[in-house]
Design an enzyme around this catalytic site. Structure first.
Site, PDB file in Angstrom:
ATOM      1  CG  ASP A 259      -2.373   0.551   0.745  1.00 39.72           C
ATOM      2  OD1 ASP A 259      -2.508   1.336  -0.146  1.00 39.72           O
ATOM      3  OD2 ASP A 259      -3.366   0.045   1.538  1.00 39.72           O
TER       4      ASP A 259
ATOM      5  CG  ASP B 215      -9.650   1.981  -0.811  1.00 39.91           C
ATOM      6  OD1 ASP B 215      -8.679   1.929  -1.562  1.00 39.91           O
ATOM      7  OD2 ASP B 215      -9.777   1.953   0.284  1.00 39.91           O
TER       8      ASP B 215
HETATM    9  C1  GLA Z   1      -6.050   1.207   1.517  1.00 37.58           C
HETATM   10  C2  GLA Z   1      -6.308   0.345   0.179  1.00 37.58           C
HETATM   11  C3  GLA Z   1      -7.249  -0.763   0.715  1.00 37.58           C
HETATM   12  C4  GLA Z   1      -6.997  -1.396   1.868  1.00 37.58           C
HETATM   13  C5  GLA Z   1      -6.883  -0.401   3.051  1.00 37.58           C
HETATM   14  C6  GLA Z   1      -6.147  -1.233   4.515  1.00 37.58           C
HETATM   15  O1  GLA Z   1      -7.172   2.192   1.500  1.00 37.58           O
HETATM   16  O2  GLA Z   1      -6.532   0.894  -0.905  1.00 37.58           O
HETATM   17  O3  GLA Z   1      -7.521  -1.828  -0.187  1.00 37.58           O
HETATM   18  O4  GLA Z   1      -5.905  -2.285   2.035  1.00 37.58           O
HETATM   19  O5  GLA Z   1      -5.852   0.463   2.618  1.00 37.58           O
HETATM   20  O6  GLA Z   1      -6.127   0.057   5.313  1.00 37.58           O
END
Ligand code: GLA
Length: 416
Positions: free
Chosen positions: A165, A220
């Site tokens: 990430d 997301d």
């Molecule tokens: C980010 C990622 C998500 C998830 C969260 C976890 O938002 O894009 O897919 O992994 O972090 O904290």
């Protein structure tokens, strides 16, 4: 005589040159050998399950095992869903005295190696989550400055997939940061699929092919057709982002051209089967992710999954579109605003997949006029409806169908 000596000296010089060139070539080989991603992985879009969309921080060892058992029993493993990935919040908030990441012993009492062994014995592969910054998005330790140590830890646990990430990265350069982790994984020696998750902020489709096996193209996803929740969006908005220009960047039109075997545009994990989607919306979401060659990482609660959702997730004809060996990503060929869209995807055997997505709030009577897409489909084809599993004649005449709101018609065209 002098000529002979000159020739000998020249010969020695040339041998020396070849030897030096040989050393240089060998050194270059070693250099490339220590700086590359693992080849031969993710030759088709990865398929599996990830904990985040449903469980966020409520993860533990038993949930992972229950999920794997259910996916084995309901046919998902056989259908190709091989990676079980735990997302953020698996670790303790602090590293140990030696700087190692530590699995939370309350959530994962047997430790990650034991869990990996168990999943491997069941026929799955095991994925984990990390972050290129100082902390993960949920505030757990990130890998910045610990890349090689963490890569060795993951390899020693038997990890097969790393989602990496982009939170708390400050002014880090994305390409440089992901390259560092790529090299660390390679040096650790265990083939690991490397999933780049910087949300498309730095146009990874332009630089990530030699670094990772998949890269997120958006923020997301959320389990709705088209909504906004904090930084998350419904699947229709993410699908539109796949095709529409992003003002601050080099643009996303034609994003599909950057994807292919070993490197995929990741439209984020599936919301199929989650409460915010109707059955039709789950079917559409799944189909479109298959059409654009996005990874198929389920994100629902397998312990309560309904047979209808399993039928969607295991539809072998739709999965075959996604897993087609050529890996050509589909594209939107026609939009009737607020009515429907037509998406197409060429397949290895010369067939085409065609999906009509009803984007309106009511059923749509759609007339697919093949001759208007003559440039794409110059031949005559038979038509197979992949969701209804029945033949629909051929492209000699227009196809007239009624498609319920937010549902899809998906057909496979085969040359006559
Ligand atoms: C980010 C990622 C998500 C998830 C969260 C976890 O938002 O894009 O897919 O992994 O972090 O904290």
């Amino acid at each position: 005589m002098q000529n002979t000596l000159e020739l000998m000296l020249a010969g020695q010089a040339s041998r020396l040159r070849s030897t030096l060139l040989g050393f240089a070539a060998a050194a270059a080989l070693v250099a490339t050998a220590t700086a590359q991603k693992f080849e031969g992985l993710a030759l088709s879009p990865p398929m599996g399950w990830n904990s985040w969309n449903t469980f966020e921080s409520n993860i533990n060892e038993q949930l992972v095992i229950d999920t794997a058992e259910e996916m084995k029993a309901n046919g998902m493993l056989d259908a190709g869903y091989e990676y079980i990935v735990i997302d953020d919040t698996w670790a303790l908030r602090e590293r140990d005295a030696d700087g190692n990441l530590v699995p939370d012993p309350e959530k994962f009492p047997s430790g990650m190696k034991a869990l990996a062994d168990k999943l491997h014995a069941m026929g799955f592969k095991f994925g984990i989550y990390g972050d290129a910054g100082k902390t993960t998005c949920a505030g757990y330790p990130g890998s910045q400055g610990h890349e090689y140590q963490d890569a060795r830890t993951f390899a020693s646990w038997g990890i097969d997939y790393l989602k990496y990430d982009w939170c708390a990265t400050g002014t880090r350069d994305a390409k440089e940061a992901y390259t560092t982790m790529r090299d660390a994984l390679y040096a650790a020696g265990r083939p690991i699929v490397f999933s780049i998750c910087e949300w498309g902020d730095n146009d990874p489709w332009l630089w990530a092919q030699d670094i990772g096996h998949l890269w997120r193209i958006s923020g997301d996803i959320y389990d709705c057709w088209d909504c906004e929740f904090k930084w998350s969006r419904g699947f229709k908005a993410i699908l539109d982002g796949y095709h529409e220009s992003k003002p601050s960047s080099s643009g996303r039109d034609g994003l599909g051209q950057y994807a292919g075997p070993g490197g995929w545009n990741d439209a984020d994990m599936l919301e199929v089967g989650n409460p915010g989607l109707t059955l039709a919306e789950s079917r559409s979401h799944f189909t479109l992710w298959a059409m654009i060659s996005s990874p198929l990482m389920a994100g629902n609660d397998m312990r309560v999954v309904t047979p209808e959702i399993v039928d969607i997730l295991t539809n072998k004809d739709i999965i075959a579109l996604n897993q087609d060996p050529d890996g050509v990503a589909g594209w939107r060929i026609f939009t009737a605003p607020e009515k429907y869209e037509i998406w197409v995807k060429p397949l290895h055997d010369g067939d085409w997949a065609v999906t009509v997505l009803n984007t309106s709030e009511t059923a749509e009577e759609v007339k697919v006029e093949w001759e208007r897409m003559e440039q794409t489909f110059p031949d005559e084809y038979t038509i197979r409806d992949l969701w209804a599993d029945k033949d629909l004649g051929d492209t000699h005449k227009p196809l007239e169908v009624s498609i319920p709101s937010h549902d899809v018609l998906t057909v496979r065209l085969s040359k006559k």
